[in-house]
Motif scaffolding. Structure first.
Motif, PDB file in Angstrom:
ATOM      1  N   LYS A  21       0.833  -1.201   0.000  1.00 57.93           N
ATOM      2  CA  LYS A  21       0.000   0.000   0.000  1.00 57.93           C
ATOM      3  C   LYS A  21       0.873   1.258   0.000  1.00 57.93           C
ATOM      4  CE  LYS A  21      -3.611   2.281   2.698  1.00 57.93           C
ATOM      5  NZ  LYS A  21      -4.447   2.176   3.901  1.00 57.93           N
ATOM      6  N   GLU A  22       1.904   1.276   0.824  1.00 57.76           N
ATOM      7  CA  GLU A  22       2.786   2.447   0.893  1.00 57.76           C
ATOM      8  C   GLU A  22       3.584   2.620  -0.399  1.00 57.76           C
ATOM      9  OE1 GLU A  22       2.719   4.872   3.119  1.00 57.76           O
ATOM     10  OE2 GLU A  22       1.156   3.797   4.197  1.00 57.76           O
ATOM     11  N   LEU A  23       4.041   1.525  -0.990  1.00 58.81           N
ATOM     12  CA  LEU A  23       4.775   1.617  -2.255  1.00 58.81           C
ATOM     13  C   LEU A  23       3.856   2.090  -3.377  1.00 58.81           C
ATOM     14  CD1 LEU A  23       7.031  -1.557  -2.050  1.00 58.81           C
ATOM     15  CD2 LEU A  23       7.762   0.829  -1.837  1.00 58.81           C
ATOM     16  N   ASN A  24       2.610   1.661  -3.354  1.00 60.65           N
ATOM     17  CA  ASN A  24       1.647   2.106  -4.354  1.00 60.65           C
ATOM     18  C   ASN A  24       1.389   3.606  -4.247  1.00 60.65           C
ATOM     19  OD1 ASN A  24       1.211  -0.320  -5.744  1.00 60.65           O
ATOM     20  ND2 ASN A  24      -0.286  -0.999  -4.230  1.00 60.65           N
ATOM     21  N   LYS A  25       1.445   4.141  -3.038  1.00 63.22           N
ATOM     22  CA  LYS A  25       1.287   5.590  -2.851  1.00 63.22           C
ATOM     23  C   LYS A  25       2.404   6.365  -3.548  1.00 63.22           C
ATOM     24  CE  LYS A  25      -1.118   5.501   1.596  1.00 63.22           C
ATOM     25  NZ  LYS A  25      -0.998   5.860   3.033  1.00 63.22           N
ATOM     26  N   LEU A  26       3.575   5.718  -3.699  1.00 59.46           N
ATOM     27  CA  LEU A  26       4.705   6.348  -4.400  1.00 59.46           C
ATOM     28  C   LEU A  26       4.631   6.096  -5.903  1.00 59.46           C
ATOM     29  CD1 LEU A  26       7.671   5.404  -2.022  1.00 59.46           C
ATOM     30  CD2 LEU A  26       6.458   7.590  -2.174  1.00 59.46           C
ATOM     31  N   ASP A  27       3.576   5.444  -6.341  1.00 63.19           N
ATOM     32  CA  ASP A  27       3.360   5.096  -7.749  1.00 63.19           C
ATOM     33  C   ASP A  27       4.377   4.061  -8.249  1.00 63.19           C
ATOM     34  OD1 ASP A  27       1.692   5.283  -9.944  1.00 63.19           O
ATOM     35  OD2 ASP A  27       2.960   6.766 -10.944  1.00 63.19           O
ATOM     36  N   ALA A  28       4.870   3.227  -7.337  1.00 64.97           N
ATOM     37  CA  ALA A  28       5.767   2.135  -7.725  1.00 64.97           C
ATOM     38  C   ALA A  28       4.949   1.092  -8.475  1.00 64.97           C
ATOM     39  CB  ALA A  28       6.425   1.519  -6.491  1.00 64.97           C
ATOM     40  N   LYS A  29       5.528   0.521  -9.505  1.00 62.20           N
ATOM     41  CA  LYS A  29       4.790  -0.433 -10.333  1.00 62.20           C
ATOM     42  C   LYS A  29       5.398  -1.829 -10.361  1.00 62.20           C
ATOM     43  CE  LYS A  29       2.937   3.132 -13.368  1.00 62.20           C
ATOM     44  NZ  LYS A  29       3.091   4.171 -12.398  1.00 62.20           N
ATOM     45  N   ASP A  30       6.689  -1.922 -10.351  1.00 59.91           N
ATOM     46  CA  ASP A  30       7.351  -3.209 -10.518  1.00 59.91           C
ATOM     47  C   ASP A  30       8.127  -3.548  -9.255  1.00 59.91           C
ATOM     48  OD1 ASP A  30       8.224  -5.532 -11.726  1.00 59.91           O
ATOM     49  OD2 ASP A  30       9.898  -4.549 -12.733  1.00 59.91           O
ATOM     50  N   PHE A  31       7.458  -4.229  -8.317  1.00 59.14           N
ATOM     51  CA  PHE A  31       8.114  -4.609  -7.072  1.00 59.14           C
ATOM     52  C   PHE A  31       7.522  -5.912  -6.567  1.00 59.14           C
ATOM     53  CE2 PHE A  31       4.612  -1.782  -5.950  1.00 59.14           C
ATOM     54  CZ  PHE A  31       3.953  -2.502  -4.973  1.00 59.14           C
ATOM     55  N   LYS A  32       8.234  -6.534  -5.633  1.00 63.91           N
ATOM     56  CA  LYS A  32       7.794  -7.797  -5.042  1.00 63.91           C
ATOM     57  C   LYS A  32       7.965  -7.674  -3.534  1.00 63.91           C
ATOM     58  CE  LYS A  32       8.855 -12.749  -5.182  1.00 63.91           C
ATOM     59  NZ  LYS A  32       9.736 -13.759  -5.782  1.00 63.91           N
ATOM     60  N   VAL A  33       6.927  -7.981  -2.804  1.00 65.09           N
ATOM     61  CA  VAL A  33       6.983  -7.940  -1.343  1.00 65.09           C
ATOM     62  C   VAL A  33       6.662  -9.322  -0.812  1.00 65.09           C
ATOM     63  CG1 VAL A  33       6.078  -6.878   0.755  1.00 65.09           C
ATOM     64  CG2 VAL A  33       6.214  -5.521  -1.362  1.00 65.09           C
ATOM     65  N   GLU A  34       7.559  -9.840  -0.003  1.00 64.66           N
ATOM     66  CA  GLU A  34       7.358 -11.114   0.688  1.00 64.66           C
ATOM     67  C   GLU A  34       7.624 -10.861   2.166  1.00 64.66           C
ATOM     68  OE1 GLU A  34      10.175 -13.828  -0.990  1.00 64.66           O
ATOM     69  OE2 GLU A  34       9.126 -13.969  -2.899  1.00 64.66           O
ATOM     70  N   ILE A  35       7.262 -11.789   3.005  1.00 67.69           N
ATOM     71  CA  ILE A  35       7.540 -11.636   4.429  1.00 67.69           C
ATOM     72  C   ILE A  35       9.054 -11.542   4.620  1.00 67.69           C
ATOM     73  CG2 ILE A  35       7.389 -12.729   6.705  1.00 67.69           C
ATOM     74  CD1 ILE A  35       4.696 -13.922   5.753  1.00 67.69           C
ATOM     75  N   GLY A  36       9.486 -10.385   5.138  1.00 66.20           N
ATOM     76  CA  GLY A  36      10.898 -10.157   5.418  1.00 66.20           C
ATOM     77  C   GLY A  36      11.709  -9.600   4.268  1.00 66.20           C
ATOM     78  N   LEU A  37      11.092  -9.355   3.107  1.00 69.43           N
ATOM     79  CA  LEU A  37      11.877  -8.941   1.945  1.00 69.43           C
ATOM     80  C   LEU A  37      11.061  -8.077   0.983  1.00 69.43           C
ATOM     81  CD1 LEU A  37      14.644  -9.503   0.452  1.00 69.43           C
ATOM     82  CD2 LEU A  37      13.408 -11.275  -0.776  1.00 69.43           C
ATOM     83  N   GLU A  39      11.730  -6.495  -2.902  1.00 67.36           N
ATOM     84  CA  GLU A  39      12.571  -6.406  -4.100  1.00 67.36           C
ATOM     85  C   GLU A  39      11.982  -5.344  -5.008  1.00 67.36           C
ATOM     86  OE1 GLU A  39      13.302  -9.929  -6.352  1.00 67.36           O
ATOM     87  OE2 GLU A  39      13.897 -11.078  -4.601  1.00 67.36           O
ATOM     88  N   ILE A  40      12.833  -4.410  -5.439  1.00 66.69           N
ATOM     89  CA  ILE A  40      12.353  -3.325  -6.290  1.00 66.69           C
ATOM     90  C   ILE A  40      13.513  -2.750  -7.096  1.00 66.69           C
ATOM     91  CG2 ILE A  40      12.638  -1.610  -4.445  1.00 66.69           C
ATOM     92  CD1 ILE A  40      10.015  -0.296  -5.542  1.00 66.69           C
ATOM     93  N   ASP A  41      13.201  -2.235  -8.250  1.00 66.78           N
ATOM     94  CA  ASP A  41      14.191  -1.552  -9.082  1.00 66.78           C
ATOM     95  C   ASP A  41      13.936  -0.058  -8.936  1.00 66.78           C
ATOM     96  OD1 ASP A  41      15.707  -0.340 -11.070  1.00 66.78           O
ATOM     97  OD2 ASP A  41      15.352  -1.930 -12.526  1.00 66.78           O
ATOM     98  N   PRO A  42      14.749   0.639  -8.127  1.00 65.94           N
ATOM     99  CA  PRO A  42      14.514   2.065  -7.889  1.00 65.94           C
ATOM    100  C   PRO A  42      14.536   2.903  -9.166  1.00 65.94           C
ATOM    101  CG  PRO A  42      16.191   1.225  -6.393  1.00 65.94           C
ATOM    102  CD  PRO A  42      15.908   0.149  -7.403  1.00 65.94           C
ATOM    103  N   GLU A  43      15.451   2.602 -10.069  1.00 66.56           N
ATOM    104  CA  GLU A  43      15.569   3.385 -11.295  1.00 66.56           C
ATOM    105  C   GLU A  43      14.340   3.199 -12.185  1.00 66.56           C
ATOM    106  OE1 GLU A  43      19.300   2.630 -13.223  1.00 66.56           O
ATOM    107  OE2 GLU A  43      20.427   3.054 -11.407  1.00 66.56           O
ATOM    108  N   LYS A  44      13.887   1.975 -12.317  1.00 64.09           N
ATOM    109  CA  LYS A  44      12.719   1.680 -13.149  1.00 64.09           C
ATOM    110  C   LYS A  44      11.465   2.359 -12.595  1.00 64.09           C
ATOM    111  CE  LYS A  44      10.726  -2.314 -15.479  1.00 64.09           C
ATOM    112  NZ  LYS A  44      10.751  -3.771 -15.565  1.00 64.09           N
ATOM    113  N   ASN A  45      11.406   2.498 -11.276  1.00 65.43           N
ATOM    114  CA  ASN A  45      10.262   3.118 -10.616  1.00 65.43           C
ATOM    115  C   ASN A  45      10.483   4.602 -10.346  1.00 65.43           C
ATOM    116  OD1 ASN A  45       8.143   0.998  -9.926  1.00 65.43           O
ATOM    117  ND2 ASN A  45      10.034  -0.022  -9.382  1.00 65.43           N
TER     118      ASN A  45
END
Length: 65
Positions: A21-37, A39-45
């Motif tokens: 939810k918080e990453l979506n507020k930043l308009d992030a599109k390509d990320f993966k959230v798992e328990i404890g981890l 993964e995101i490409d800062p440049e792509k987002n």
């Protein structure tokens, strides 16, 4: 380039959704959230590592560096 953030305090799917939810507020599109981890490409987002870290912390979790 995808980077990983290790996150403390996550224990369930609710935790995953809170960070998503918080990453979506930043308009992030390509990320993966798992328990404890996260993964995101800062440049792509078009985000800095600090913005991502702040979003995770705003969701109530601790980024382990």
């Amino acid at each position: 380039m995808t980077i990983q953030f290790k996150v403390e305090g996550m224990s369930c799917q609710h935790c995953v959704m809170a960070i998503q939810k918080e990453l979506n507020k930043l308009d992030a599109k390509d990320f993966k959230v798992e328990i404890g981890l996260v993964e995101i490409d800062p440049e792509k987002n078009n985000l800095s590592k600090e913005q991502i870290k702040q979003a995770i912390e705003k969701a109530g979790y601790i980024v382990v560096e």
